[in-house]
Enzyme design. Structure first.
Site, PDB file in Angstrom:
ATOM      1  N   HIS A 387      13.863  -9.988 -16.131  1.00  0.00           N
ATOM      2  CA  HIS A 387      12.928  -9.447 -15.129  1.00  0.00           C
ATOM      3  C   HIS A 387      11.499  -9.916 -15.299  1.00  0.00           C
ATOM      4  CE1 HIS A 387      15.443  -6.529 -12.957  1.00  0.00           C
ATOM      5  NE2 HIS A 387      16.108  -6.428 -14.100  1.00  0.00           N
ATOM      6  N   LYS A 577       2.299   0.181  -5.638  1.00  0.00           N
ATOM      7  CA  LYS A 577       3.086  -0.369  -6.737  1.00  0.00           C
ATOM      8  C   LYS A 577       2.388   0.000  -8.030  1.00  0.00           C
ATOM      9  CE  LYS A 577       2.496  -4.496  -4.761  1.00  0.00           C
ATOM     10  NZ  LYS A 577       3.816  -5.081  -4.764  1.00  0.00           N
ATOM     11  N   ARG A 578       3.039  -0.253  -9.173  1.00  0.00           N
ATOM     12  CA  ARG A 578       2.369  -0.029 -10.443  1.00  0.00           C
ATOM     13  C   ARG A 578       1.023  -0.752 -10.452  1.00  0.00           C
ATOM     14  NH1 ARG A 578       4.822   3.155 -14.680  1.00  0.00           N
ATOM     15  NH2 ARG A 578       3.300   2.100 -15.979  1.00  0.00           N
ATOM     16  N   LYS A 583      -0.688  -7.859 -10.564  1.00  0.00           N
ATOM     17  CA  LYS A 583      -0.404  -7.489  -9.171  1.00  0.00           C
ATOM     18  C   LYS A 583      -1.684  -7.531  -8.315  1.00  0.00           C
ATOM     19  CE  LYS A 583       3.657  -4.541 -10.181  1.00  0.00           C
ATOM     20  NZ  LYS A 583       4.713  -4.915  -9.231  1.00  0.00           N
ATOM     21  N   THR A 685      10.336  -5.684  -4.925  1.00  0.00           N
ATOM     22  CA  THR A 685      11.265  -5.085  -3.960  1.00  0.00           C
ATOM     23  C   THR A 685      10.484  -4.243  -2.959  1.00  0.00           C
ATOM     24  OG1 THR A 685      11.638  -3.299  -5.546  1.00  0.00           O
ATOM     25  CG2 THR A 685      13.332  -5.027  -5.416  1.00  0.00           C
ATOM     26  N   LYS A 689      11.093  -3.587   1.206  1.00  0.00           N
ATOM     27  CA  LYS A 689      11.118  -2.292   1.904  1.00  0.00           C
ATOM     28  C   LYS A 689      10.134  -2.294   3.064  1.00  0.00           C
ATOM     29  CE  LYS A 689      11.622  -0.207  -2.644  1.00  0.00           C
ATOM     30  NZ  LYS A 689      10.838   0.449  -3.718  1.00  0.00           N
TER      31      LYS A 689
HETATM   32  C1  LIG Z   1      10.119  -0.117  -4.714  1.00  0.00           C
HETATM   33  C2  LIG Z   1       9.360   0.664  -5.691  1.00  0.00           C
HETATM   34  C3  LIG Z   1       8.654   0.021  -6.704  1.00  0.00           C
HETATM   35  C4  LIG Z   1       8.587  -1.477  -6.835  1.00  0.00           C
HETATM   36  O1  LIG Z   1       7.512  -1.963  -6.064  1.00  0.00           O
HETATM   37  P1  LIG Z   1       6.959  -3.446  -6.211  1.00  0.00           P
HETATM   38  O2  LIG Z   1       5.980  -3.557  -5.097  1.00  0.00           O
HETATM   39  O3  LIG Z   1       8.120  -4.362  -6.024  1.00  0.00           O
HETATM   40  O4  LIG Z   1       6.334  -3.561  -7.548  1.00  0.00           O
HETATM   41  C5  LIG Z   1       7.945   0.795  -7.608  1.00  0.00           C
HETATM   42  N1  LIG Z   1       7.926   2.134  -7.509  1.00  0.00           N
HETATM   43  C6  LIG Z   1       8.573   2.778  -6.529  1.00  0.00           C
HETATM   44  C7  LIG Z   1       8.490   4.264  -6.464  1.00  0.00           C
HETATM   45  C8  LIG Z   1       9.318   2.080  -5.587  1.00  0.00           C
HETATM   46  O5  LIG Z   1       9.975   2.746  -4.636  1.00  0.00           O
END
Ligand SMILES: *Cc1c(COP(=O)(O)O)cnc(C)c1O
Length: 839
Positions: A387, A577-578, A583, A685, A689
């Site tokens: 990852h 996101k985190r 990022k 991911t 979404k």
């Molecule tokens: C999808 C998701 C992530 C991953 O987000 P990225 O933008 O791909 O880093 C992290 N936390 C939650 C709660 C998510 O639903």
């Protein structure tokens, strides 16, 4: 009070329209038909029975939380009934998905959706004057993960169940999942999350299937009855692993799998002798030490995990899971040499990489297989998903710690390494090459490379996007890849559409069903049919109305949590996101500051009204990330209070990002920020979404963004910045940051304002560490990408002012992202990695 009107007469919606019958007028349709009265009555009776007999409550005394538990228990019965159909049938082959994280979120809407009873439950509760939304809101998030990696595991579990792939998910039942984030004056404070405080109605405790996991001690030799020698690990300490099973219900409830999470317990609950001697605290000290293993989720992703407890967690759940599946195999099939025919084991990242020596130990030391047979079984059964390639996130463990905690495993690792290096040297190899491919890194103290260990032990090793897999072959794993060029394969990540479209965005789902037929619920590839309506202004209006409704709902949530009022007419620009330097939330904040300055300089231009939303957690010890949160909050404070920009720019940091919050933000987003430094986001991911829900992406050519661009088309995405090769080129030129800053007046203006305390008047030096990082090093190349990011953002502004083309692009994003379904991803794993039958 019973509301009989909803119970009587009306029939369940049996029509599955296809495209030919779809209405062309795009007039708003009536609400979906209410389920038949009998179903509702049966459901209501079941819920009331749970309320009375499992909770000991009456409708008069029940809180939302009680209704949730009663409903969950009633649905769990149905899941059990569904799984009973296949109970007792031994499937030809099972998948075992080992992951230290499962970021599940709430399960109620998943369960209702996949059991096909959402409207039935709604009506059953409505008849009792209970609101389903309130009941669903009373479920705590199961946040047994940090972010993308854990959420991926949860999406995969749902897809495997929906595809009827027989599978167990294996992980840890943490008492405290990811912390709750509280923002006080812009500062993140971590509060323990207590999701189990009132019990968990979904799970079954399986005390009878508990097993023991050892730590420490030594290795002895024992002579077997046949005269052979075996090594026997004699642990100094054992911990009981007790499994809790949560049913994972597939679509249509045709298949149910189990998520088996282990809780750590002491072998003896109490030291009675000590207790009776008056040492009441000491009598339970051993217990506290054992149970610490499943107490908290390691709250970091991507920083070095130098702590013994983390290694104990990893070994604990890996050993318990392998013992469990080995025991099952022996019971069902007898001979462990046939394990690869009946079991596939997937390691989600290196956290369970200790599975390689642990499976060898179980096969050789406990079950008496020869080393050669055991190595064959191991390397035909395991798969490993990588990852990250970021050096600081590649897991290694000090040899000294491994020898102390897992002495037998360290012996096995040395033996595997010795044989591996012997094999490599046969083809003539330099000492430098041997050092690169060795399982032991000797460059700064001796450490075990867990990525290398997983690589050698696996039949297939996969990356999670096309770019990431290519970089695996070219960088970190290049020397190992050269030894076996078939081993690395790509499996681009995916998301489950049942959660991220059907449940999170029922309005858009209903519109898609109306347009292309209910078959789209079974096979997302039918979303492509929406492309035919992308230009249709009546359809665009319906699509925009769905978005508008979600934006209004989100505005209520944000106002409630932050006090900041959002204008639903503005463009909703989200980065969720985190919080991590790679990022580049800071790049987004710099652009926000520059935009603020530009609006103030020319207040009368026709600025596109924008809402900038940020949400995400920072690891508790990650100071730069916490400072980024503080800057976002401070910028929000000043911008939102400035009448010169009112109605044009609003900024909000929404606290406590979670799966549930994601579910309310994503359907309301117009613009998706995916702006990582190219080469560093393995896949992402969140990007999938948001695109699926029709947000346009502004992003770099990184991770799965590249594949999103290929699917939605270059006209329907905003790409900017350096690509991965460009990043490597620029990083090789020292001093690029100062040159980039010198060349960009706009970037300088933003940096100067931050550095001068423009957003922290009482403490001008507050953001010094962020500014210093950018001016002296800028590891993540914000300065290099800033101007092009600004350009792309102004393109976004212009595109928003052409609604016809904006909505066309949005619809095409929904229509063309079907490939990012985790059903597709799971089919690929099933075929190429696990060799297991789907369905
Ligand atoms: C999808 C998701 C992530 C991953 O987000 P990225 O933008 O791909 O880093 C992290 N936390 C939650 C709660 C998510 O639903």
């Amino acid at each position: 009070m019973l509301n009989d009107a909803v119970l009587t007469g009306r029939r369940r919606d049996e029509t599955s329209r296809d495209a030919a019958e779809a209405p062309r007028s795009w007039m708003p349709q009536p609400a979906p038909a209410v389920p038949a009265g009998d179903d509702v009555t049966v459901m209501r009776t079941a819920i009331l029975a749970k309320l009375a007999y499992a909770l000991g409550k009456t409708p008069a005394t029940a809180r939302d939380r009680d209704w949730f538990v009663a409903t969950a228990l009633a649905l769990r019965d149905r899941a059990v009934a569904a799984s009973a159909i296949s109970a007792g049938i031994v499937p030809p082959k099972r998948v075992h998905y080992l992951s230290l994280e499962f970021l599940i979120g709430r399960l109620l809407s998943d369960a209702m959706g996949n059991l096909g009873v959402a409207e039935t439950v709604r009506a059953a509760l409505a008849g009792l004057d209970v609101d389903l939304e309130a009941v669903a809101g009373a479920e705590p998030d199961a946040a047994l993960g940090n972010g993308g990696l854990g959420r991926l595991a949860a999406c995969f579990m749902e897809s495997m169940a929906s595809l009827a792939i027989p599978a167990y998910g294996y992980g840890i039942r943490y008492d405290h999942g990811l912390f709750r984030q509280v923002i006080e004056d812009g500062v993140q404070r971590e509060v323990p999350e207590t999701w189990l405080a009132e019990g968990n109605p979904w799970e079954f405790e399986r005390a009878e299937a508990a097993c023991e996991v050892g730590f420490g001690g030594d290795v002895a030799m024992s002579v077997q009855p046949d005269g052979t020698l075996r090594r026997v690990w004699r642990p100094a300490e054992t911990v009981r692993a007790v499994p809790y099973d949560t049913p994972v219900i597939g679509r249509g409830a045709k298949h149910v799998n189990a998520l088996r999470l282990w809780a750590a317990r002491a072998p003896e609950a109490i030291d009675l002798a000590r207790f009776n001697a008056g040492d009441h605290v000491g009598a339970v000290a051993e217990r506290a030490r054992a149970e610490a293993i499943s107490r908290v989720l390691y709250p970091s992703d991507g920083t070095p995990a130098g702590q013994e407890l983390r290694l104990r967690q990893e070994f604990f759940f890996t050993s318990a899971s392998l013992q469990d599946l080995v025991r099952r195999h022996v019971a069902e099939r007898g001979d462990l040499r046939s394990l690869p025919d009946h079991a596939a084991i997937q390691l989600n990242d290196t956290h369970p990489a200790i599975a390689v020596p642990e499976l060898m130990r179980l096969l050789v030391d406990v079950h008496g297989l020869s080393w050669e047979d055991a190595w064959h079984v191991t390397t035909q059964t395991l798969g490993y998903t990588n990852h990250t390639l970021m050096p600081e996130a590649l897991e290694t463990w000090p040899v000294e710690l491994m020898e102390r905690l897992l002495p037998r495993h360290m012996q096995i690792i040395y033996l595997i390494n010795w044989m591996h290096l012997e094999e490599v040297s046969k083809h003539g190899s330099s000492p430098e090459h041997l050092a690169e491919v060795s399982l032991i890194d000797e460059s700064h103290g001796k450490r075990v490379r867990m990525g290398h260990l997983a690589f050698l032990g696996a039949r297939r090793v996969n990356g999670v996007s096309a770019l990431h897999t290519e970089l695996m072959r070219q960088t970190v794993f290049a020397p190992l890849h050269a030894l076996d060029t078939d081993k690395i394969v790509n499996k681009t990540n995916g998301i489950t559409f049942r959660r991220w479209l059907h449940n999170a965005n029922p309005g858009l789902t209903a519109l898609a069903v109306e347009a292309v037929g209910a078959k789209v619920l079974d096979d997302p590839r039918h979303l492509e049919g929406l492309a035919a309506f992308a230009d249709d202004s009546a359809f665009q209006a319906r699509y925009a109305a769905v978005r508008r409704e979600r934006k209004e709902a989100l505005a209520r949530v944000v106002e409630e949590r932050t006090g900041i009022a959002l204008d639903p007419d503005a463009l909703f620009d989200v980065q969720i996101k985190r919080i991590h330097e790679y990022k580049r939330q800071l790049l987004n904040i710099l652009e926000t500051v520059a935009l603020y300055q530009a609006i103030k300089a020319e207040p009368h231009r026709d600025w596109t009204p924008r809402v900038k939303l940020f949400a995400g957690k920072a690891a508790p010890s990650y100071h730069q990330a916490k400072l980024i949160i503080r800057l976002a909050s401070d910028v929000a404070k000043r911008v939102n209070a400035d009448p010169d920009v009112a109605g044009r720019l609003t900024v909000a940091f929404v606290p406590n990002y979670s799966v549930s919050l994601a579910e309310s933000i994503i359907p309301a987003a117009d613009l998706s920020e995916q702006i990582s430094t190219a080469g560093l986001e393995a896949s992402g991911t969140g990007n999938m979404k948001l695109a699926l829900n029709g947000a346009l992406t502004i992003g770099t050519l990184d991770g799965a963004n590249i594949e999103i661009k290929d699917h939605v088309g270059p006209d329907n995405i905003f790409i900017f910045g350096l690509d991965a090769a460009g990043v490597q080129r620029v990083q090789a030129q020292p001093g690029y940051a100062s040159r980039a800053i010198a060349a960009s007046a706009r970037l300088r203006g933003a940096l100067d304002m931050i550095a001068a305390g423009g957003f922290s008047p009482g403490e001008p030096g507050r953001f010094r560490p962020l500014v210093d990082e950018l001016t002296h090093g800028d590891r993540f190349l914000l300065t290099a990408d800033f101007d092009d990011y600004w350009r792309a953002q102004r393109e976004v502004d212009a595109a928003w002012r052409r609604p016809k083309t904006w909505w066309k692009s949005a619809i095409l994003n929904t229509a063309r992202t079907a490939w990012f379904s985790s059903d597709r991803t799971m089919r690929e794993y099933a075929e190429e990695i696990w060799r297991v039958r789907v369905g």
